[in-house]
Design a protein around this motif. Structure first.
Motif, PDB file in Angstrom:
ATOM      1  N   LYS A  87       0.812  -1.226   0.000  1.00  0.00           N
ATOM      2  CA  LYS A  87       0.000   0.000   0.000  1.00  0.00           C
ATOM      3  C   LYS A  87       0.844   1.275   0.000  1.00  0.00           C
ATOM      4  CE  LYS A  87      -0.865  -0.070   4.980  1.00  0.00           C
ATOM      5  NZ  LYS A  87      -1.824  -0.449   6.021  1.00  0.00           N
ATOM      6  N   LYS A  88       2.049   1.218   0.551  1.00  0.00           N
ATOM      7  CA  LYS A  88       2.893   2.424   0.581  1.00  0.00           C
ATOM      8  C   LYS A  88       3.480   2.757  -0.786  1.00  0.00           C
ATOM      9  CE  LYS A  88       4.288   2.748   5.408  1.00  0.00           C
ATOM     10  NZ  LYS A  88       3.872   1.435   5.993  1.00  0.00           N
ATOM     11  N   MET A  89       3.577   1.766  -1.656  1.00  0.00           N
ATOM     12  CA  MET A  89       4.181   1.985  -2.978  1.00  0.00           C
ATOM     13  C   MET A  89       3.150   2.287  -4.061  1.00  0.00           C
ATOM     14  SD  MET A  89       7.155  -0.938  -3.218  1.00  0.00           S
ATOM     15  CE  MET A  89       7.783  -0.406  -4.814  1.00  0.00           C
ATOM     16  N   VAL A  90       1.880   2.068  -3.747  1.00  0.00           N
ATOM     17  CA  VAL A  90       0.842   2.114  -4.785  1.00  0.00           C
ATOM     18  C   VAL A  90      -0.178   3.193  -4.487  1.00  0.00           C
ATOM     19  CG1 VAL A  90      -1.062   0.793  -5.788  1.00  0.00           C
ATOM     20  CG2 VAL A  90       1.117  -0.343  -5.335  1.00  0.00           C
ATOM     21  N   GLU A  91      -0.480   4.012  -5.518  1.00  0.00           N
ATOM     22  CA  GLU A  91      -1.496   5.056  -5.352  1.00  0.00           C
ATOM     23  C   GLU A  91      -2.528   4.894  -6.474  1.00  0.00           C
ATOM     24  OE1 GLU A  91       0.185   9.025  -4.705  1.00  0.00           O
ATOM     25  OE2 GLU A  91      -1.567   9.787  -5.825  1.00  0.00           O
ATOM     26  N   ILE A  92      -3.744   4.504  -6.085  1.00  0.00           N
ATOM     27  CA  ILE A  92      -4.787   4.267  -7.087  1.00  0.00           C
ATOM     28  C   ILE A  92      -5.781   5.427  -7.054  1.00  0.00           C
ATOM     29  CG2 ILE A  92      -6.559   2.675  -7.919  1.00  0.00           C
ATOM     30  CD1 ILE A  92      -5.147   0.404  -6.589  1.00  0.00           C
ATOM     31  N   SER A  93      -6.027   6.021  -8.228  1.00  0.00           N
ATOM     32  CA  SER A  93      -6.955   7.155  -8.289  1.00  0.00           C
ATOM     33  C   SER A  93      -8.373   6.699  -7.932  1.00  0.00           C
ATOM     34  CB  SER A  93      -6.894   7.785  -9.681  1.00  0.00           C
ATOM     35  OG  SER A  93      -8.161   7.811 -10.279  1.00  0.00           O
ATOM     36  N   ASP A  94      -9.143   7.621  -7.304  1.00  0.00           N
ATOM     37  CA  ASP A  94     -10.506   7.298  -6.863  1.00  0.00           C
ATOM     38  C   ASP A  94     -11.408   6.903  -8.031  1.00  0.00           C
ATOM     39  OD1 ASP A  94      -9.758   7.862  -4.315  1.00  0.00           O
ATOM     40  OD2 ASP A  94     -10.515   9.930  -4.338  1.00  0.00           O
ATOM     41  N   GLY A  95     -11.022   7.354  -9.237  1.00  0.00           N
ATOM     42  CA  GLY A  95     -11.840   7.047 -10.406  1.00  0.00           C
ATOM     43  C   GLY A  95     -11.786   5.582 -10.836  1.00  0.00           C
ATOM     44  N   VAL A  96     -10.832   4.812 -10.306  1.00  0.00           N
ATOM     45  CA  VAL A  96     -10.717   3.400 -10.689  1.00  0.00           C
ATOM     46  C   VAL A  96     -11.737   2.594  -9.884  1.00  0.00           C
ATOM     47  CG1 VAL A  96      -9.185   1.393 -10.836  1.00  0.00           C
ATOM     48  CG2 VAL A  96      -8.252   3.699 -11.160  1.00  0.00           C
ATOM     49  N   PRO A  97     -12.697   1.927 -10.557  1.00  0.00           N
ATOM     50  CA  PRO A  97     -13.736   1.208  -9.814  1.00  0.00           C
ATOM     51  C   PRO A  97     -13.154   0.112  -8.918  1.00  0.00           C
ATOM     52  CG  PRO A  97     -13.864   0.732 -12.183  1.00  0.00           C
ATOM     53  CD  PRO A  97     -12.864   1.831 -12.013  1.00  0.00           C
ATOM     54  N   GLN A  98     -13.884  -0.182  -7.829  1.00  0.00           N
ATOM     55  CA  GLN A  98     -13.377  -1.116  -6.821  1.00  0.00           C
ATOM     56  C   GLN A  98     -13.036  -2.490  -7.412  1.00  0.00           C
ATOM     57  OE1 GLN A  98     -12.483  -0.383  -3.608  1.00  0.00           O
ATOM     58  NE2 GLN A  98     -11.608  -2.448  -3.700  1.00  0.00           N
ATOM     59  N   TYR A  99     -13.893  -3.012  -8.291  1.00  0.00           N
ATOM     60  CA  TYR A  99     -13.630  -4.354  -8.833  1.00  0.00           C
ATOM     61  C   TYR A  99     -12.290  -4.389  -9.582  1.00  0.00           C
ATOM     62  CZ  TYR A  99     -14.749  -2.948 -13.624  1.00  0.00           C
ATOM     63  OH  TYR A  99     -14.713  -2.341 -14.846  1.00  0.00           O
ATOM     64  N   LEU A 100     -11.974  -3.273 -10.261  1.00  0.00           N
ATOM     65  CA  LEU A 100     -10.732  -3.207 -11.034  1.00  0.00           C
ATOM     66  C   LEU A 100      -9.527  -3.068 -10.090  1.00  0.00           C
ATOM     67  CD1 LEU A 100      -9.642  -3.314 -13.858  1.00  0.00           C
ATOM     68  CD2 LEU A 100     -10.164  -0.879 -14.141  1.00  0.00           C
ATOM     69  N   GLN A 101      -9.713  -2.320  -9.002  1.00  0.00           N
ATOM     70  CA  GLN A 101      -8.649  -2.246  -7.988  1.00  0.00           C
ATOM     71  C   GLN A 101      -8.352  -3.643  -7.448  1.00  0.00           C
ATOM     72  OE1 GLN A 101      -8.814   0.830  -5.041  1.00  0.00           O
ATOM     73  NE2 GLN A 101      -9.997   2.236  -6.327  1.00  0.00           N
ATOM     74  N   ASP A 102      -9.425  -4.425  -7.218  1.00  0.00           N
ATOM     75  CA  ASP A 102      -9.244  -5.808  -6.737  1.00  0.00           C
ATOM     76  C   ASP A 102      -8.470  -6.637  -7.764  1.00  0.00           C
ATOM     77  OD1 ASP A 102     -10.651  -5.238  -4.429  1.00  0.00           O
ATOM     78  OD2 ASP A 102     -12.572  -5.965  -5.212  1.00  0.00           O
ATOM     79  N   ILE A 103      -8.870  -6.519  -9.029  1.00  0.00           N
ATOM     80  CA  ILE A 103      -8.246  -7.317 -10.093  1.00  0.00           C
ATOM     81  C   ILE A 103      -6.751  -7.005 -10.201  1.00  0.00           C
ATOM     82  CG2 ILE A 103      -8.148  -7.513 -12.628  1.00  0.00           C
ATOM     83  CD1 ILE A 103     -11.283  -7.441 -12.549  1.00  0.00           C
TER      84      ILE A 103
END
Ligand code: CO
Ligand code: CO
Length: 304
Positions: free
Chosen positions: A237-253
């Motif tokens: 989690k410290k190395m990765v920054e995911i924009s809020d626009g990325v849907p949750q299912y895709l963040q999981d994938i």
């Protein structure tokens, strides 16, 4: 091994080194023959990721004797042998132990030129990133265990997980690349993080360009999330920054643990389309350019 490389490399002479790796695990599909083929494709993958040529293998087997019909093990080993034959790998032995749970895999030995080893941490700013197989095998395997996966989804992941990374490896060697790793248990972002950890580059990934099995979307939304996925997210989690626009299912994938996943390749941008074309010519149809390596935010991955 200087960093978390895919396989060990031992130099024998100035123009010959051996590549060594071992991998085995519990079944992730119901069909024992398919499981054998998947386990072998997965075990060989680390050698292909480094640009090596696998030559020999030893079977690693755990089997619940007396609790499981021996015909199941025969099918697993038949699947494994068929996949080794396809890869031109010779089975030279193996070892089996009694264990409460069936497990199968290989210890593999391959060869490589010592100067031609493709390391996982050689990416340079300006490189493009290519992923050669779709994501989502962990989510769909979890759904298989929960009785939630349909036949079509199962067929798709079996085809993908049994596919050798050999063609992709040959193509990247022909084109010339800076870095490569294969996507397995840590998921796309976990293995991407390994590629840039301790280096002076960062990554930007376009989530809309990442190939995945469409069935994984609904199954992730229905809660078919493997335990390893949460661990992968927590770990990086410290190395990765995911924009809020990325849907949750895709963040999981993006964090989904893969079995026998594709190669993640970093190469000069002017070669990216050449490699993509070569891959498609070799039947690696779902390969895609998913992002780039940047000089900014070193050691961090930004996903938009
Ligand atoms: Co690997
Ligand atoms: Co491995």
């Amino acid at each position: 091994m200087e960093s978390a490389e895919d396989a060990g490399v031992y130099k024998l002479t100035d123009d010959l080194a051996i590549v060594l790796t071992v991998d085995f695990f519990t079944p992730i599909v119901d069909d024992p023959y398919d499981f054998g083929r998947i386990a072998v494709a997965n075990s060989l993958s680390d050698v292909y990721a480094m640009g090596g040529n696998p030559l020999t293998a030893l079977n690693v087997v755990c089997f619940p004797q007396g609790m499981m019909d021996i015909s199941i093990l025969k099918e697993v080993l038949r699947g494994g042998l068929d996949k080794m034959r396809e890869a031109g790998v010779i089975l030279v032995g193996g070892h089996s132990v009694e264990d409460p749970e069936l497990k199968y895999g290989l210890s593999v030995t391959g060869v490589i030129h010592p100067d031609k080893v493709i390391h996982n941490n050689g990416a340079r700013a300006g490189d493009r990133l290519i992923l050669t197989k779709p994501l989502g095998t962990g989510i769909i395997s979890t759904a298989i265990k929960g009785g939630m996966a349909d036949e079509e989804a199962i067929n798709k992941i079996v085809i993908s997980m049994t596919a050798l990374n050999r063609e992709s490896s040959e193509a990247m060697q022909e084109v010339g690349v800076h870095a490569c790793t294969d996507i397995t248990g840590f998921g796309l972002l976990g293995h991407a993080a390994e590629m840039i950890e301790g280096t002076d580059v960062g990554m930007e990934i376009d989530s809309t360009a990442v190939p995945f099995f469409p069935e994984a979307k609904g199954l992730a939304e229905a809660g078919m999330i493997p335990a390893g996925l949460h661990r992968n997210r927590e770990f990086r989690k410290k190395m990765v920054e995911i924009s809020d626009g990325v849907p949750q299912y895709l963040q999981d994938i993006l964090f989904d643990p893969q079995t026998s996943g594709g190669l993640l390749i970093a190469l000069p941008h002017e070669k990216a389309w050449i490699l993509l074309e070569k891959l498609q010519g070799k039947g690696v149809a779902e390969a895609a350019i998913i992002g780039e390596v940047v000089a900014e935010h070193k050691g961090r991955i930004i996903i938009a």
